[in-house]
Scaffold this active site. Structure first.
Site, PDB file in Angstrom:
ATOM      1  N   LYS A 234       0.847  -1.201   0.000  1.00 59.62           N
ATOM      2  CA  LYS A 234       0.000   0.000   0.000  1.00 59.62           C
ATOM      3  C   LYS A 234       0.877   1.244   0.000  1.00 59.62           C
ATOM      4  O   LYS A 234       2.045   1.192   0.424  1.00 59.62           O
ATOM      5  CB  LYS A 234      -0.944   0.026   1.208  1.00 59.62           C
ATOM      6  CG  LYS A 234      -0.282  -0.055   2.596  1.00 59.62           C
ATOM      7  CD  LYS A 234       0.154   1.270   3.189  1.00 59.62           C
ATOM      8  CE  LYS A 234       0.667   1.141   4.628  1.00 59.62           C
ATOM      9  NZ  LYS A 234       1.450   2.283   5.113  1.00 59.62           N
TER      10      LYS A 234
ATOM     11  N   ALA B 176       9.277  -0.741   5.630  1.00 67.20           N
ATOM     12  CA  ALA B 176       9.201   0.180   4.499  1.00 67.20           C
ATOM     13  C   ALA B 176       8.026   1.150   4.566  1.00 67.20           C
ATOM     14  O   ALA B 176       7.993   2.141   3.842  1.00 67.20           O
ATOM     15  CB  ALA B 176       9.114  -0.622   3.193  1.00 67.20           C
TER      16      ALA B 176
ATOM     17  N   SER C 277       1.340  -6.546   7.287  1.00 64.39           N
ATOM     18  CA  SER C 277      -0.105  -6.434   7.528  1.00 64.39           C
ATOM     19  C   SER C 277      -0.886  -7.075   6.381  1.00 64.39           C
ATOM     20  O   SER C 277      -1.895  -7.745   6.602  1.00 64.39           O
ATOM     21  CB  SER C 277      -0.509  -4.956   7.634  1.00 64.39           C
ATOM     22  OG  SER C 277       0.287  -4.304   8.591  1.00 64.39           O
ATOM     23  N   SER C 278      -0.419  -6.849   5.161  1.00 61.54           N
ATOM     24  CA  SER C 278      -1.105  -7.406   3.997  1.00 61.54           C
ATOM     25  C   SER C 278      -1.011  -8.935   3.989  1.00 61.54           C
ATOM     26  O   SER C 278      -1.992  -9.626   3.691  1.00 61.54           O
ATOM     27  CB  SER C 278      -0.491  -6.812   2.710  1.00 61.54           C
ATOM     28  OG  SER C 278      -1.279  -7.129   1.598  1.00 61.54           O
TER      29      SER C 278
ATOM     30  N   ASP D 176      -2.654  -1.344  10.489  1.00 60.72           N
ATOM     31  CA  ASP D 176      -2.714  -1.257   9.026  1.00 60.72           C
ATOM     32  C   ASP D 176      -3.403  -2.464   8.392  1.00 60.72           C
ATOM     33  O   ASP D 176      -3.444  -2.578   7.174  1.00 60.72           O
ATOM     34  CB  ASP D 176      -1.296  -1.151   8.450  1.00 60.72           C
ATOM     35  CG  ASP D 176      -0.828   0.292   8.359  1.00 60.72           C
ATOM     36  OD1 ASP D 176      -1.666   1.206   8.540  1.00 60.72           O
ATOM     37  OD2 ASP D 176       0.366   0.497   8.105  1.00 60.72           O
TER      38      ASP D 176
END
Ligand code: C5P
Length: 298
Positions: free
Chosen positions: A11, A102, A108-109, A141
């Site tokens: 994201k 980063a 989280s994804s 997130d």
């Protein structure tokens, strides 16, 4: 045994306003966040549980990624079992491409990809609403990745709202260049710098006013949205970030910003953007090993 392959996008935070510290130690924020077409892949193979207990395994193609219980995929699996009482099992293979530390939401994804996969294997035990609650408990997130579209997130990240179609259309398909230096930045450290520098907060009213002004201007460009009030406190220590962002803006006329708490940054690319020259400038400033990836807002 069924195998699922779930894409776990990175994201970018096009707009990020940290508005203040909360009683629970977290921060309230207002952010426009969008998934991109670049990301990790989580393959999930159904396994039989053993003795009425769910069993999981995790492998990753990148030896630098911890595959022990500190990995958010593990935490997601545990949280799923806790929420559902599921006694099946799964073997996860993580194809890791999103750099860590980063601000691109990789961990989280991956966690949300694991939740989605397990929920599918378990026959949809959790409603989307419950999935969002479980995701929010895993990390601030995480909930945004359930939307698969540009969103505004508020609270500590758990209040997620999809953008109106016309507003989302300003972002969909936009080319972006992601770039990250060799080092990562710890999110708790970056929030700690905000706490130590209270003038860096933007009030919730200012944040909402700026966001509403952009949303309510038909045809406003994505470029006009870019801002991040963590960039100054992070940049005060890691000056390589603001130095390169300033250079790219001046030399190439692009809108560029840090994503989340860094260290990755991104630039919005026009159709005729000189990507090769920009990549050369990034690698000249940050070294040949800097991560550079061209992608699009999903
Ligand atoms: O929620 P998550 O575990 O990803 O957050 C990591 C750290 O970042 C928290 O421990 C906190 O220090 C900081 N954070 C915050 N406010 C947020 C999100 C994260 O203070 N909204």
């Amino acid at each position: 045994m069924s195998t699922l392959s779930i894409f776990a996008p990175a994201k970018v935070n096009l707009f990020l306003a940290i508005t203040g510290r909360r009683a629970d130690g977290y921060h309230d924020l207002v952010s426009v966040v969008a998934p991109v077409e670049f990301g990790d892949t989580l393959r999930v193979e159904a396994q039989v549980g053993g003795g009425g207990v769910a069993r999981f395994e995790l492998e990753c193609d990148d030896a630098a990624v911890p595959v022990d219980e500190t990995n958010l995929v593990w935490k997601a699996a545990r949280a799923f079992v806790e929420a559902t009482g599921w006694t099946g099992g799964a073997k996860f293979f993580l194809e890791k491409r999103i750099p860590m530390g980063a601000g691109l939401g990789g961990g989280s994804s991956d966690a949300v990809a694991a939740l989605k996969a397990l929920n599918e294997l378990a026959g949809g035990l959790l409603s989307l609403e419950r999935l969002a609650e479980v995701a929010a408990a895993l990390g601030s997130d995480c909930p945004l990745f359930l939307a698969c579209a540009p969103v505004v997130m508020r609270g500590r990240g758990e209040r997620v709202e999809r953008l109106a179609t016309e507003v989302a259309a300003r972002l969909h398909g936009r080319r972006v260049l992601l770039f990250k230096p060799d080092f990562g930045i710890s999110t708790p450290w970056a929030f700690g710098r905000m706490v130590a520098t209270p003038t860096s907060y933007l009030s919730a009213t200012q944040a909402e006013t700026r966001l509403a002004a952009w949303m309510n201007t038909p045809g406003a460009r994505a470029e006009e949205l870019l801002s991040n009030n963590m960039a100054d406190v992070v940049g005060a220590k890691f000056i390589a970030l603001p130095t390169l962002l300033a250079l790219l803006r001046a030399r190439f006329g692009v809108a560029a910003q840090m994503s989340g708490s860094g260290s990755a940054c991104f630039a919005l690319l026009a159709d005729d953007a000189p990507v090769a020259a920009m990549t050369a400038a990034i690698q000249e400033a940050w070294g040949e090993t800097a991560f550079v990836m061209e992608t699009r807002i999903a």
